[in-house]
Design an enzyme around this catalytic site. Structure first.
Site, PDB file in Angstrom:
ATOM      1  N   TRP A 119       6.514 -58.886 -43.821  1.00  0.00           N
ATOM      2  CA  TRP A 119       6.543 -57.506 -43.322  1.00  0.00           C
ATOM      3  C   TRP A 119       7.953 -57.086 -42.916  1.00  0.00           C
ATOM      4  O   TRP A 119       8.700 -57.867 -42.328  1.00  0.00           O
ATOM      5  CB  TRP A 119       5.650 -57.397 -42.081  1.00  0.00           C
ATOM      6  N   SER A 142       7.663 -65.351 -19.353  1.00  0.00           N
ATOM      7  CA  SER A 142       7.898 -65.095 -20.772  1.00  0.00           C
ATOM      8  C   SER A 142       8.880 -63.935 -20.890  1.00  0.00           C
ATOM      9  O   SER A 142       8.993 -63.111 -19.962  1.00  0.00           O
ATOM     10  CB  SER A 142       6.552 -64.715 -21.387  1.00  0.00           C
ATOM     11  N   SER A 143       9.566 -63.840 -22.031  1.00  0.00           N
ATOM     12  CA  SER A 143      10.539 -62.756 -22.182  1.00  0.00           C
ATOM     13  C   SER A 143       9.855 -61.390 -22.255  1.00  0.00           C
ATOM     14  O   SER A 143      10.513 -60.361 -22.086  1.00  0.00           O
ATOM     15  CB  SER A 143      11.409 -62.983 -23.422  1.00  0.00           C
ATOM     16  N   CYS A 144       8.517 -61.371 -22.471  1.00  0.00           N
ATOM     17  CA  CYS A 144       7.825 -60.079 -22.571  1.00  0.00           C
ATOM     18  C   CYS A 144       7.694 -59.375 -21.222  1.00  0.00           C
ATOM     19  O   CYS A 144       7.230 -58.247 -21.153  1.00  0.00           O
ATOM     20  CB  CYS A 144       6.459 -60.230 -23.229  1.00  0.00           C
ATOM     21  N   LEU A 160       9.008 -69.860 -28.152  1.00  0.00           N
ATOM     22  CA  LEU A 160       8.969 -71.311 -28.335  1.00  0.00           C
ATOM     23  C   LEU A 160       8.427 -71.676 -29.709  1.00  0.00           C
ATOM     24  O   LEU A 160       7.616 -70.949 -30.282  1.00  0.00           O
ATOM     25  CB  LEU A 160       8.059 -71.944 -27.275  1.00  0.00           C
ATOM     26  N   TYR A 178      -0.793 -58.789 -20.403  1.00  0.00           N
ATOM     27  CA  TYR A 178      -0.266 -60.146 -20.251  1.00  0.00           C
ATOM     28  C   TYR A 178       0.999 -60.129 -19.386  1.00  0.00           C
ATOM     29  O   TYR A 178       1.148 -60.917 -18.448  1.00  0.00           O
ATOM     30  CB  TYR A 178       0.042 -60.695 -21.645  1.00  0.00           C
ATOM     31  N   ASP A 222       9.097 -53.141 -38.484  1.00  0.00           N
ATOM     32  CA  ASP A 222       9.989 -54.258 -38.190  1.00  0.00           C
ATOM     33  C   ASP A 222       9.801 -54.818 -36.778  1.00  0.00           C
ATOM     34  O   ASP A 222      10.142 -55.952 -36.506  1.00  0.00           O
ATOM     35  CB  ASP A 222      11.445 -53.759 -38.289  1.00  0.00           C
ATOM     36  N   HIS A 267       2.473 -67.380 -33.902  1.00  0.00           N
ATOM     37  CA  HIS A 267       3.758 -66.702 -33.760  1.00  0.00           C
ATOM     38  C   HIS A 267       4.542 -66.840 -35.056  1.00  0.00           C
ATOM     39  O   HIS A 267       4.107 -67.506 -35.989  1.00  0.00           O
ATOM     40  CB  HIS A 267       4.536 -67.312 -32.578  1.00  0.00           C
ATOM     41  N   LYS A 324       1.912 -61.842 -15.720  1.00  0.00           N
ATOM     42  CA  LYS A 324       3.049 -62.762 -15.550  1.00  0.00           C
ATOM     43  C   LYS A 324       3.989 -62.259 -14.451  1.00  0.00           C
ATOM     44  O   LYS A 324       4.492 -63.038 -13.654  1.00  0.00           O
ATOM     45  CB  LYS A 324       3.820 -62.902 -16.870  1.00  0.00           C
TER      46      LYS A 324
END
Ligand SMILES: NC(=O)c1ccc[n+]([C@@H]2O[C@H](COP(=O)([O-])OP(=O)(O)OC[C@H]3O[C@@H](n4cnc5c(N)ncnc54)[C@H](OP(=O)(O)O)[C@@H]3O)[C@@H](O)[C@H]2O)c1
Length: 335
Positions: free
Chosen positions: A203, A108-110, A167, A137, A270, A180, A141
């Site tokens: 938000w 994942s990009s995280c 995704l 998480y 943000d 998401h 990964k």
């Protein structure tokens, strides 16, 4: 992969896994090995071993994971690190031990540092601190990525790791508590339209830039890389298309057909200003995303209303459904 190869798609009922199954089925792969979470708990080493020993999958797509929104990631850190470490470890080890020919691991990009320079390149991995809310998480990964890399180095196991962008698509989770951004916006606008609300409040300022990838593109890329890529180096899978949250909200508002106003609550945070992956390595191999954002969003909304309508009963839902269908159709016509 041969059409008759034994292919295990772990997590085949999830967003990514179900798209991979659709893609493989559409391309004539007939020997898919599929087990629900209830049938095979991948956090159990004994169950995972027994499955691989008896079924001997030749190719493995690892799309099973404990996944959640920012709240769950932050408040259930123990579960997220434990389950994802166990799933990664058990599946990669069992696949190798029982002779799988190749494995695709979904990251994942995280996994990239919070302040990675943008667009994020693969070599940004492990160059800085992670975003703290999803650190558990991300660490699990990263362990999966490093395990795939180490098994390649020591045992010659052909495991590759893909880092997909955010995704969206059919099969997504539309629960406002845990969804998401794309399904959350769709449901918010949808509910506002149905209730006749005058405005929807979002938000922040709407300024942050994000990248979204339709799951069918992810599935196509995963199948492509299973065939074409063999390296210990991770590879980003993005659409290459950036959009602000404000623009995304405007497109979804139009698709849903919500006529009211969008209000931005600027007292709310943000989040990261920009999250964009550099997918030039993947493009260099000859793959690029095919589903445009507006087209993908319209199809996702169509899937959402079909699913909602199937749940609902009676005339009221029929009327609602036909209204929603009109909107989705109109949007496609405007393409
Ligand atoms: N969604 C995104 O935006 C996104 C972006 C980048 C990368 N990814 C990656 O793609 C992968 C899949 O994500 P997703 O969004 O498709 O998640 P998802 O929709 O939640 O699907 C995950 C699947 O894994 C199964 N699963 C979870 N724990 C399991 C266990 N212990 N044993 C067996 N099966 C288990 C789930 O079954 P149950 O529901 O029955 O538990 C579900 O079918 C993850 O690795 C994620 O990091 C996702």
């Amino acid at each position: 992969m041969e059409k008759t190869s034994r292919i295990y798609v772990a997590g085949h009922r999830g967003l990514a896994g179900s798209a991979i199954v659709r893609n493989l089925s559409a391309h004539g792969f007939e020997h898919l090995l599929l087990r629900t979470h209830a049938e095979l708990d991948l956090t159990s080493q004994a169950q995972t071993e027994a499955f691989f020993a008896s079924e001997k999958p030749e190719y493995v797509f690892l799309a099973a994971a404990k996944v959640g929104g920012i709240l769950a990631n932050n408040t259930r850190r123990g579960e997220f690190i434990r389950d994802n470490l166990l799933i990664g470890t058990n599946v990669i080890d069992s696949a190798w031990k029982h002779g799988a020919r190749k494995l695709v691991f979904l990251g994942s990009s995280c996994i990239y540092p919070k302040f990675a320079s943008q667009p994020m390149r693969e070599d940004a991995l492990l160059t800085g601190p992670l975003e703290s809310t999803n650190e558990s998480y991300a660490i699990a990964k990263i362990a999966g990525i490093k395990m795939a890399e180490a098994y390649r180095a020591q045992y010659g196991f052909d495991a590759i790791s893909l880092m997909p962008a955010n995704l969206y698509g059919p099969g997504d989770n539309f629960d406002l508590e845990s969804s998401h951004v794309v399904p959350a916006l769709m449901r918010k606008f949808h509910e506002a339209k149905v209730s006749g609300a005058e405005s929807v409040t979002l938000w922040g300022t709407g300024a942050p830039l994000r990248e979204f990838l339709h799951v069918d593109d992810l599935a196509d890329a995963a199948a492509f890389l299973m065939r074409e890529y063999s390296s210990g180096e991770i590879i980003n899978v993005g659409s290459g298309e950036e959009v602000s949250i404000r623009e995304l909200a405007r497109i979804i508002q139009e698709i849903v057909g919500f006529q009211g106003e969008i209000v931005y609550d600027r007292t709310r945070p943000d989040g990261t200003p920009r999250k964009f992956m550099d997918s030039s390595r993947l493009r260099g191999l000859g793959w690029k995303a095919k589903v445009g954002l507006r087209e993908g969003l319209a199809a996702t909304y169509a899937w959402f209303w079909e699913t909602e309508a199937a749940r609902a009963h009676g005339l009221q839902s029929d009327v609602l459904t036909s209204g929603m269908k009109e909107n989705a159709r109109d949007t496609r016509l405007r393409e």
